[in-house]
Design a protein around this motif. Structure first.
Motif, PDB file in Angstrom:
ATOM      1  N   ASP A  25       0.827  -1.205   0.000  1.00 42.87           N
ATOM      2  CA  ASP A  25       0.000   0.000   0.000  1.00 42.87           C
ATOM      3  C   ASP A  25       0.863   1.257   0.000  1.00 42.87           C
ATOM      4  OD1 ASP A  25      -2.211  -1.679   0.146  1.00 42.87           O
ATOM      5  OD2 ASP A  25      -2.183  -1.690   2.335  1.00 42.87           O
ATOM      6  N   ILE A  26       1.994   1.210   0.679  1.00 41.09           N
ATOM      7  CA  ILE A  26       2.894   2.362   0.713  1.00 41.09           C
ATOM      8  C   ILE A  26       3.468   2.636  -0.676  1.00 41.09           C
ATOM      9  CG2 ILE A  26       5.142   3.155   1.562  1.00 41.09           C
ATOM     10  CD1 ILE A  26       4.474   1.808   4.228  1.00 41.09           C
ATOM     11  N   LYS A 119      12.061  17.760  -3.192  1.00 44.29           N
ATOM     12  CA  LYS A 119      10.784  17.496  -2.549  1.00 44.29           C
ATOM     13  C   LYS A 119      10.983  16.325  -1.597  1.00 44.29           C
ATOM     14  CE  LYS A 119       8.186  20.467  -4.790  1.00 44.29           C
ATOM     15  NZ  LYS A 119       7.506  21.590  -4.097  1.00 44.29           N
ATOM     16  N   VAL A 120      10.508  16.437  -0.384  1.00 42.62           N
ATOM     17  CA  VAL A 120      10.700  15.383   0.605  1.00 42.62           C
ATOM     18  C   VAL A 120       9.343  14.948   1.148  1.00 42.62           C
ATOM     19  CG1 VAL A 120      11.759  14.717   2.791  1.00 42.62           C
ATOM     20  CG2 VAL A 120      12.969  16.270   1.240  1.00 42.62           C
ATOM     21  N   ILE A 121       9.035  13.671   0.962  1.00 40.11           N
ATOM     22  CA  ILE A 121       7.811  13.083   1.490  1.00 40.11           C
ATOM     23  C   ILE A 121       8.201  12.092   2.584  1.00 40.11           C
ATOM     24  CG2 ILE A 121       5.754  11.709   0.960  1.00 40.11           C
ATOM     25  CD1 ILE A 121       6.044  12.617  -1.948  1.00 40.11           C
ATOM     26  N   GLY A 122       7.629  12.247   3.745  1.00 39.26           N
ATOM     27  CA  GLY A 122       7.870  11.314   4.838  1.00 39.26           C
ATOM     28  C   GLY A 122       6.684  10.381   5.004  1.00 39.26           C
ATOM     29  N   ILE A 123       6.957   9.136   5.308  1.00 40.93           N
ATOM     30  CA  ILE A 123       5.905   8.151   5.566  1.00 40.93           C
ATOM     31  C   ILE A 123       6.260   7.410   6.848  1.00 40.93           C
ATOM     32  CG2 ILE A 123       4.744   6.079   4.740  1.00 40.93           C
ATOM     33  CD1 ILE A 123       5.203   6.979   1.911  1.00 40.93           C
ATOM     34  N   GLY A 124       5.376   7.446   7.813  1.00 33.34           N
ATOM     35  CA  GLY A 124       5.638   6.782   9.085  1.00 33.34           C
ATOM     36  C   GLY A 124       4.374   6.648   9.905  1.00 33.34           C
ATOM     37  N   GLU A 125       4.504   6.047  11.063  1.00 35.15           N
ATOM     38  CA  GLU A 125       3.359   5.824  11.931  1.00 35.15           C
ATOM     39  C   GLU A 125       3.016   7.096  12.705  1.00 35.15           C
ATOM     40  OE1 GLU A 125       4.772   2.579  14.281  1.00 35.15           O
ATOM     41  OE2 GLU A 125       4.186   1.066  12.799  1.00 35.15           O
ATOM     42  N   ARG A 126       1.848   7.087  13.319  1.00 33.08           N
ATOM     43  CA  ARG A 126       1.393   8.270  14.062  1.00 33.08           C
ATOM     44  C   ARG A 126       2.305   8.610  15.247  1.00 33.08           C
ATOM     45  NH1 ARG A 126      -3.474  10.326  12.602  1.00 33.08           N
ATOM     46  NH2 ARG A 126      -4.851   9.012  11.335  1.00 33.08           N
ATOM     47  N   LYS A 127       3.094   7.636  15.670  1.00 31.03           N
ATOM     48  CA  LYS A 127       4.005   7.884  16.789  1.00 31.03           C
ATOM     49  C   LYS A 127       5.229   8.690  16.372  1.00 31.03           C
ATOM     50  CE  LYS A 127       6.691   3.626  16.099  1.00 31.03           C
ATOM     51  NZ  LYS A 127       7.121   2.342  16.703  1.00 31.03           N
ATOM     52  N   PHE A 139       3.901  14.751   4.975  1.00 34.35           N
ATOM     53  CA  PHE A 139       4.079  13.545   5.785  1.00 34.35           C
ATOM     54  C   PHE A 139       2.770  12.773   5.788  1.00 34.35           C
ATOM     55  CE2 PHE A 139       4.624  10.725   9.321  1.00 34.35           C
ATOM     56  CZ  PHE A 139       5.984  10.446   9.301  1.00 34.35           C
ATOM     57  N   ILE A 140       2.865  11.475   5.501  1.00 33.60           N
ATOM     58  CA  ILE A 140       1.681  10.619   5.400  1.00 33.60           C
ATOM     59  C   ILE A 140       1.772   9.517   6.441  1.00 33.60           C
ATOM     60  CG2 ILE A 140       0.242   9.268   3.835  1.00 33.60           C
ATOM     61  CD1 ILE A 140       1.910  10.499   1.530  1.00 33.60           C
ATOM     62  N   TYR A 141       0.714   9.319   7.186  1.00 35.56           N
ATOM     63  CA  TYR A 141       0.696   8.272   8.208  1.00 35.56           C
ATOM     64  C   TYR A 141       0.386   6.921   7.570  1.00 35.56           C
ATOM     65  CZ  TYR A 141       0.545  12.119  11.568  1.00 35.56           C
ATOM     66  OH  TYR A 141       0.840  13.241  12.295  1.00 35.56           O
ATOM     67  N   THR A 142       1.120   5.909   7.985  1.00 34.19           N
ATOM     68  CA  THR A 142       0.898   4.570   7.440  1.00 34.19           C
ATOM     69  C   THR A 142      -0.483   4.039   7.824  1.00 34.19           C
ATOM     70  OG1 THR A 142       2.026   3.619   9.379  1.00 34.19           O
ATOM     71  CG2 THR A 142       3.346   3.976   7.397  1.00 34.19           C
ATOM     72  N   GLU A 143      -0.991   4.451   8.970  1.00 36.07           N
ATOM     73  CA  GLU A 143      -2.325   4.014   9.372  1.00 36.07           C
ATOM     74  C   GLU A 143      -3.385   4.524   8.396  1.00 36.07           C
ATOM     75  OE1 GLU A 143       0.108   4.370  13.193  1.00 36.07           O
ATOM     76  OE2 GLU A 143      -0.128   5.463  11.318  1.00 36.07           O
TER      77      GLU A 143
END
Length: 288
Positions: A25-26, A119-127, A139-143
């Motif tokens: 999905d990512i 351009k910098v896109i971050g992808i990680g959890e809400r924590k 920044f996009i949350y994996t959830e």
């Protein structure tokens, strides 16, 4: 950030801080923003806990980069990922970077890449710590990615989910009591569920950002172009995403707030419409 498909993106993944079950999905989400020309994942692949990554890497053609842990308690993979990012930056082969990690150690890297015009896109959890979030353009949350992917997955019908039974000639005369239980209602389509009960209350802080952004972009009549509004909100709050609150598009989120008025204007092209938004409260204050 505008959704463009011609950006060459370098995708760098921290294996110790990335959800392997959501990688498909990512990668689909990354494709919305550009073409991933470089795909690398960093970790100590001699450790047993990373063995389950193998089929995922083969499926998405992600290159594993080996980095031994030199001492206990020290994460050497972060340094390897940062060094590679700088090498890629100076090779001029990419237009942007996607950093997949929830580790704040990459905050300075994201800042440095943006200073270089990337351009910098971050992808990680809400924590994920806030310093890393605000260091990215988006920044996009994996959830959120996982939830959006589940909505798009077709739900099985009752006939598909019902286990295969015996031929009619072999069926018992009277079905067991469990078969007489009330049948559950058929699942609703994803679009219907999106508008019934899945929306979250939008915090006042988010509404304030929208109000301020509309005011910054408003013309003499108080209208702001929706496309410019979305870009400005992202600049102010990189982790803003309508999907965080159960809406697929910014327009849907704005329409749910009674404070705003949405004006859809037709163009010469029947397939293209321009959407504008106005703060009704601000307009009424001006009239008074």
């Amino acid at each position: 950030m505008d959704h463009t498909t011609d950006l060459r993106l370098a995708v760098l993944i921290d294996a110790d801080n990335a959800p392997r079950t959501s990688m498909k999905d990512i990668m689909a989400e990354i494709a919305v923003y550009g073409t991933p020309t470089i795909k690398r994942i960093y970790g100590d692949w001699t450790t047993p806990n990373l063995a389950s990554w193998k089929p995922i890497l083969l499926e998405h053609a992600i290159t594993p980069i080996q980095q031994y842990g030199y001492t206990t308690g020290k994460n050497a993979t972060d340094s390897a990922m940062i060094i590679d990012a700088m090498d890629i930056l100076y090779s001029n082969r990419t237009d942007g970077f996607v950093l997949v990690s929830s580790d704040s150690d990459f905050t300075r890297l994201a800042t440095r890449l943006r200073e270089a015009g990337m351009k910098v896109i971050g992808i990680g959890e809400r924590k994920t710590p806030n310093p890393f979030i605000v260091a990215c353009d988006k920044f996009i949350y994996t959830e959120v990615i996982r939830a959006a992917a589940q909505e798009k997955t077709p739900r099985k019908t009752k006939s598909e989910t019902k286990p295969a039974g015996k031929p009619p000639s072999e069926q018992p005369a009277a079905p067991p009591p469990v078969d007489k239980a009330p049948e559950p209602a058929a699942p609703e389509p994803a679009a219907a569920m999106d508008t019934q009960g899945t929306h979250q209350k939008i915090p006042k802080s988010v509404v304030s950002v929208i109000v301020a952004s509309v005011a910054d972009l408003a013309d003499e009549d108080g209208y702001a172009f929706m496309g410019e509004l979305g870009n400005l909100i992202l600049k102010k709050q990189p982790d803003f995403d309508p999907r965080n609150f159960g809406y697929r598009k910014l327009t849907q989120l704005i329409k749910s707030l009674s404070r705003f008025e949405v004006d859809v204007r037709k163009t010469s092209d029947p397939h293209i419409k321009h959407i504008f938004v106005r703060d009704k409260l601000a307009k009424s204050e001006e009239e008074e």
